[in-house]
Structures are given as structure tokens and as C-alpha cells.
Design a protein around this motif. Structure first.
Motif, PDB file in Angstrom:
ATOM      1  N   PRO A  77     -39.979  26.011  -8.924  1.00  0.00           N
ATOM      2  CA  PRO A  77     -39.077  24.868  -8.695  1.00  0.00           C
ATOM      3  C   PRO A  77     -38.392  24.862  -7.333  1.00  0.00           C
ATOM      4  N   TRP A  78     -38.460  25.972  -6.594  1.00  0.00           N
ATOM      5  CA  TRP A  78     -37.818  26.052  -5.280  1.00  0.00           C
ATOM      6  C   TRP A  78     -38.847  26.052  -4.149  1.00  0.00           C
ATOM      7  N   SER A  79     -40.047  25.534  -4.462  1.00  0.00           N
ATOM      8  CA  SER A  79     -41.134  25.344  -3.490  1.00  0.00           C
ATOM      9  C   SER A  79     -41.715  26.650  -2.969  1.00  0.00           C
ATOM     10  N   MET A 147     -41.042  20.956 -14.889  1.00  0.00           N
ATOM     11  CA  MET A 147     -41.811  19.960 -15.620  1.00  0.00           C
ATOM     12  C   MET A 147     -41.624  18.582 -14.981  1.00  0.00           C
ATOM     13  N   PRO A 148     -42.505  17.634 -15.297  1.00  0.00           N
ATOM     14  CA  PRO A 148     -42.380  16.281 -14.721  1.00  0.00           C
ATOM     15  C   PRO A 148     -41.030  15.628 -14.979  1.00  0.00           C
ATOM     16  N   ASN A 149     -40.383  15.990 -16.082  1.00  0.00           N
ATOM     17  CA  ASN A 149     -39.075  15.394 -16.394  1.00  0.00           C
ATOM     18  C   ASN A 149     -37.921  16.100 -15.690  1.00  0.00           C
TER      19      ASN A 149
END
Length: 244
Positions: A77-79, A147-149
Motif C-alpha cells: 500500500p505504500w508503493s 484492495m480496490p475499495n
């Protein structure tokens, strides 16, 4: 008399609801002062420029060796690009611990590859003026993905987080201690915070001081409510008058 009883009961409620947390918060302040008075902790990883995973301490070399797996990675999530690797912790070339199939940040260098998973620390005992080299390993693997959401999944519950601490003293003696997020002593709590190996800043007795402060907490509750409750109890304590 009825109004006096109501204020007394109100004071009792305020005192009883405020006392447990305020006591822990005061204990936490005293504990933190004690830790800062007795120890100085230095995180070896300076971030930028990257710090090498090979560290020399009093003539000894502590190093992390890694073997990347031939498999596709993912982006957290932090690339950060994540791939799996087998990691070996070595002291003077001898293997002392292994982390298998462990997620690492492959585009980073040095200790930044293991940020949040492995930490090198210097622990100075201010009373004895002696320093230990600390290696802190997070034994619980986490594979965090977004996730996409927007929800982040793959993190371990705090009660599942396990750690191993290796300490190398100035005489070359190596000691090890395993502990968990839920069962740790005061010094281990400080080391976890200083190494950024916990999901959030934690306290030893309570995490209350770590939350973002507001006017209500922790100022009005629990300390103002504690004082108000105590005053109401003292002022409106029901004392039955004895007839002469």
C-alpha cells in the motif's frame, strides 16, 4: 439532603470512571521518565543514505544475508515493490537465525530493505556506561496489500506479532530473548517503538498518551473528571447528624 446525595453519587461515578485510566497514565509517565533516565537507544538505520546491513561492533560483524526467491512480487500500500527472500542473520560469518519466505522491499538498499521487519539498535546503559548492539527481528510475516475499495489486508493481529531480540555486549557475549506484542517488558516496549516495528506507537501500561490529543481527552477526561469527582465526594459526603 436529596440534592446533596445526587452530587455525591455524581462525584462517585466520575471518580470511579476516571481513576483506572488516570492511574495508568500517571504510571506511564513515570515509567517513560525511568526508561529515558536509564537508557539511551540509537537506531542504526539512518534511512538516507541507506545504512549497510553489515555492522561492525567491538570487533564483531553482524550481517544479514538474503536469497531472493524466483517468484513474482507485489506492490504494498505504500508503493514498495515486495518480493520473498530467505534471510539469514550472521555473527562473524556464523548463522544465528533465519527468516524464510520473508517479504522485503527489493528496490531499497541496505537496512531499508527490511524497514519495519528488522532493526539494528545501540542500547546504552547510562548507569554502567556500557553499550549493547541489538538486533530485533519480527518473526511474524505480514503481506499487506491494498484492495480496490481502499482497505488494507494481510496484516497480522497484534496478538499474533512475535519478536526475537539478540543482544551483543562489549565482551562479545550474545544473548537472545523472544517475546510478543502482548507479553513484553518495559525495555522491550521502548525498543519496539524506537525501531518502528509496531503498527502504532505503544505504551507499557497504556497507549492513552499515544493517541492524538483533544480538549476532551486526555485533559477533561480522565484528569479533570477525576478532580471534579473527588471534590464532589468531599463536599457532598453524606454525614448523618447525631441528635443530642
Amino acid at each position: 439532603m436529596k440534592k446533596k446525595l445526587i452530587f455525591f453519587l455524581l462525584g462517585t461515578i466520575l471518580l470511579l470512571t476516571s481513576l483506572p485510566l488516570s492511574t495508568k497514565m500517571v504510571m506511564e509517565l513515570i515509567h517513560n521518565q525511568k526508561m529515558n533516565r536509564e537508557y539511551k537507544v540509537t537506531n542504526v538505520n539512518e534511512g538516507s543514505p541507506p545504512t549497510s546491513s553489515a555492522f561492525r561492533f567491538k570487533g564483531h560483524i553482524v550481517e544479514i544475508k538474503e536469497t531472493l526467491k524466483n517468484e513474482d512480487g507485489y506492490v504494498d500500500p505504500w508503493s514498495n515493490k515486495i518480493r520473498m527472500a530467505d534471510l539469514s542473520l550472521e555473527l562473524d560469518g556464523a548463522k544465528i537465525d533465519t527468516l524464510r519466505d520473508y517479504p522485503i522491499k527489493v528496490e531499497e538498499k541496505g537496512l531499508n530493505r527490511y524497514y519495519g521487519e528488522i532493526a539494528y539498535l545501540l542500547l546504552e546503559d547510562k548507569k554502567s556506561s556500557k553499550t549493547q548492539f541489538i538486533v530485533l527481528l519480527k518473526k511474524t510475516r505480514e503481506f499487506k496489500k491494498e484492495m480496490p475499495n481502499g482497505y488494507i489486508v494481510g496484516g497480522a493481529p497484534t496478538e499474533k506479532l512475535k519478536y526475537t531480540l539478540y543482544s551483543l555486549d562489549e565482551e562479545g557475549n550474545l544473548n537472545t530473548k523472544s517475546f510478543s506484542f502482548t507479553e513484553r517488558n518495559g525495555l522491550q516496549t521502548k525498543l519496539l517503538n524506537d525501531s518502528f516495528m509496531v503498527p502504532y506507537s505503544i505504551g507499557y501500561y497504556t497507549d492513552a498518551w499515544e493517541v492524538y490529543p483533544s480538549i476532551f481527552f486526555p485533559f477533561i477526561f480522565p484528569f479533570v473528571t477525576l478532580v471534579v469527582g473527588f471534590v464532589l465526594i468531599v463536599v457532598f459526603f453524606p454525614i448523618r447528624k447525631v441528635k443530642k
